[in-house]
Motif scaffolding. Structure first.
Motif, PDB file in Angstrom:
ATOM      1  N   SER A  14      22.510 -71.795  73.920  1.00 12.59           N
ATOM      2  CA  SER A  14      21.598 -72.730  74.764  1.00 12.59           C
ATOM      3  C   SER A  14      20.194 -71.760  74.829  1.00 12.59           C
ATOM      4  N   THR A  15      18.999 -72.867  74.832  1.00 15.40           N
ATOM      5  CA  THR A  15      17.941 -72.704  74.020  1.00 15.40           C
ATOM      6  C   THR A  15      17.252 -71.137  74.917  1.00 15.40           C
ATOM      7  N   PRO A  16      17.738 -71.603  76.272  1.00 19.73           N
ATOM      8  CA  PRO A  16      17.407 -69.835  76.925  1.00 19.73           C
ATOM      9  C   PRO A  16      17.585 -68.790  76.352  1.00 19.73           C
ATOM     10  N   LEU A  17      19.094 -68.617  75.433  1.00 20.74           N
ATOM     11  CA  LEU A  17      20.157 -67.377  74.614  1.00 20.74           C
ATOM     12  C   LEU A  17      19.238 -66.947  74.267  1.00 20.74           C
ATOM     13  N   ILE A  18      18.800 -68.883  73.013  1.00 19.93           N
ATOM     14  CA  ILE A  18      17.926 -68.547  71.330  1.00 19.93           C
ATOM     15  C   ILE A  18      16.245 -67.919  71.536  1.00 19.93           C
ATOM     16  N   ALA A  19      16.255 -68.308  72.885  1.00 22.16           N
ATOM     17  CA  ALA A  19      14.458 -67.724  73.615  1.00 22.16           C
ATOM     18  C   ALA A  19      14.560 -66.229  73.499  1.00 22.16           C
ATOM     19  N   ASP A  20      15.608 -66.143  74.163  1.00 16.42           N
ATOM     20  CA  ASP A  20      15.611 -64.295  75.061  1.00 16.42           C
ATOM     21  C   ASP A  20      16.134 -64.015  73.720  1.00 16.42           C
ATOM     22  N   ALA A  21      16.920 -64.240  72.084  1.00 18.85           N
ATOM     23  CA  ALA A  21      17.066 -63.743  71.691  1.00 18.85           C
ATOM     24  C   ALA A  21      15.954 -63.458  70.780  1.00 18.85           C
ATOM     25  N   CYS A  22      15.419 -64.408  71.036  1.00 25.59           N
ATOM     26  CA  CYS A  22      14.091 -64.309  69.687  1.00 25.59           C
ATOM     27  C   CYS A  22      12.885 -62.918  69.901  1.00 25.59           C
ATOM     28  N   LEU A  23      12.998 -62.963  71.421  1.00 22.16           N
ATOM     29  CA  LEU A  23      11.941 -61.504  72.671  1.00 22.16           C
ATOM     30  C   LEU A  23      12.730 -60.139  71.477  1.00 22.16           C
ATOM     31  N   ARG A  24      14.358 -60.289  71.784  1.00 24.04           N
ATOM     32  CA  ARG A  24      14.480 -59.371  71.552  1.00 24.04           C
ATOM     33  C   ARG A  24      14.744 -59.340  70.450  1.00 24.04           C
ATOM     34  N   LEU A  25      14.389 -59.827  68.940  1.00 21.39           N
ATOM     35  CA  LEU A  25      14.311 -59.089  67.991  1.00 21.39           C
ATOM     36  C   LEU A  25      13.512 -59.106  67.195  1.00 21.39           C
ATOM     37  N   HIS A  26      12.029 -59.752  68.589  1.00 19.59           N
ATOM     38  CA  HIS A  26      10.243 -59.811  67.791  1.00 19.59           C
ATOM     39  C   HIS A  26      10.026 -60.991  67.705  1.00 19.59           C
ATOM     40  N   ILE A  27      11.217 -61.589  67.780  1.00 29.00           N
ATOM     41  CA  ILE A  27      10.198 -63.039  66.706  1.00 29.00           C
ATOM     42  C   ILE A  27       9.423 -63.147  67.883  1.00 29.00           C
ATOM     43  N   PRO A  28       8.529 -63.729  67.363  1.00 28.88           N
ATOM     44  CA  PRO A  28       7.090 -65.041  67.819  1.00 28.88           C
ATOM     45  C   PRO A  28       8.021 -65.849  68.596  1.00 28.88           C
ATOM     46  N   LEU A  29       7.566 -65.939  69.999  1.00 30.46           N
ATOM     47  CA  LEU A  29       8.618 -67.317  70.730  1.00 30.46           C
ATOM     48  C   LEU A  29       8.195 -69.096  70.645  1.00 30.46           C
ATOM     49  N   ARG A  30       8.321 -69.727  70.523  1.00 27.94           N
ATOM     50  CA  ARG A  30       8.203 -70.582  69.666  1.00 27.94           C
ATOM     51  C   ARG A  30       8.795 -71.715  70.622  1.00 27.94           C
ATOM     52  N   VAL A  31       7.854 -72.516  71.796  1.00 30.85           N
ATOM     53  CA  VAL A  31       8.316 -73.267  72.475  1.00 30.85           C
ATOM     54  C   VAL A  31       8.063 -74.786  72.545  1.00 30.85           C
ATOM     55  N   ALA A  32       8.866 -75.931  72.459  1.00 31.54           N
ATOM     56  CA  ALA A  32       8.089 -77.330  72.773  1.00 31.54           C
ATOM     57  C   ALA A  32       6.969 -77.254  73.713  1.00 31.54           C
ATOM     58  N   PRO A  33       5.751 -77.836  74.944  1.00 30.42           N
ATOM     59  CA  PRO A  33       5.592 -77.908  75.447  1.00 30.42           C
ATOM     60  C   PRO A  33       6.301 -77.913  76.348  1.00 30.42           C
ATOM     61  N   SER A  34       6.513 -78.227  77.932  1.00 31.76           N
ATOM     62  CA  SER A  34       7.455 -78.550  79.054  1.00 31.76           C
ATOM     63  C   SER A  34       6.781 -80.044  78.843  1.00 31.76           C
ATOM     64  N   GLY A  35       7.749 -81.047  79.495  1.00 31.00           N
ATOM     65  CA  GLY A  35       8.257 -82.218  79.955  1.00 31.00           C
ATOM     66  C   GLY A  35       9.014 -82.721  79.300  1.00 31.00           C
TER      67      GLY A  35
END
Length: 235
Positions: A14-35
């Motif tokens: 899921s996208t939450p898991l991908i986001a968490d993985a990026c944070l763990r790996l110190h990859i800049p978190l880049r997400v689309a605007p909410s909405g």
């Protein structure tokens, strides 16, 4: 990894898991605007980005699709406008015919009923009945990159999209991102199963012990505690 492998691997994540993985790996978190939301709502896709900057004419989309690889996701920079629907059923049908996996719009779509019938994944801010009434000067980078909120997307990025939103991650990091996301998923599933059989999360995470340590050292954080015991939840 090719687009098929990326999409198949993401199908169990899921996208939450991908986001968490990026944070763990110190990859800049880049997400689309909410909405930004998917149509149909159950859309769950991943693939290399095919960026394009819209300037008022559909020809830019057709030109971009001419270089598309199967499974690419068309990422449209329409400056976040909500006063026009820059894509509709014909663009979606063409994208589907070209083998794309979906369309992501920083802006709005139209022809919602037809898009529902087609079933091709489109993510946007929602619907606007008016089409573009403008013809701006074409950006020299129109087929090289796309702005999406505060994020700049290039063909070196992978798009992950589902009902929770959109995450962009660099293609060279895919194996590490997927491995980390899968490990997080496994740990969280085990924790969920433990809760269901009566072992509360507070117990699993030794929360009372954390409160004692924090009372002694007010600088001691919950994230430090989780790292120490190998927990998940936050990072």
């Amino acid at each position: 990894m090719n687009n098929q492998q990326i999409n198949e691997t993401f199908s169990e994540l899921s996208t939450p898991l991908i986001a968490d993985a990026c944070l763990r790996l110190h990859i800049p978190l880049r997400v689309a605007p909410s909405g930004i939301r998917p149509l149909p709502p159950e859309s769950h896709i991943a693939g290399r980005a095919l960026p394009v900057r819209h300037y008022g004419s559909v020809d830019i989309f057709l030109e971009a699709m001419g270089t598309a690889q199967p499974g690419d996701i068309l990422v449209i920079d329409n400056q976040g406008r909500v006063d026009e629907g820059c894509i509709g059923d014909l663009t979606a049908l063409e994208a589907q015919a070209c083998g794309l996996a979906g369309i992501l719009v920083w802006g709005c779509h139209r022809d919602t009923v037809e898009l529902h019938q087609i079933g091709f994944p489109v993510l946007s801010y929602g619907a606007c009945p008016a089409g573009p009434q403008r013809l701006d000067r074409r950006d020299p980078q129109a087929l090289c990159s796309a702005r999406f909120g505060e994020v700049t997307v290039t063909p070196d990025d992978v798009v992950f999209a589902d009902a929770d939103g959109v995450v962009f991650a660099p293609f060279p990091s895919m194996e590490g991102v997927f491995s980390t996301a899968q490990n997080i998923w496994k740990k969280e599933r085990r924790q969920a199963e433990e809760i269901q059989v009566g072992r509360k999360l507070r117990e699993q995470l030794q929360f009372d012990e954390y409160l004692v340590k924090r009372s002694i050292d007010e600088t001691y954080t919950f994230r430090q505690h989780l790292r120490a015991i190998g927990g998940a939840i936050e990072e």
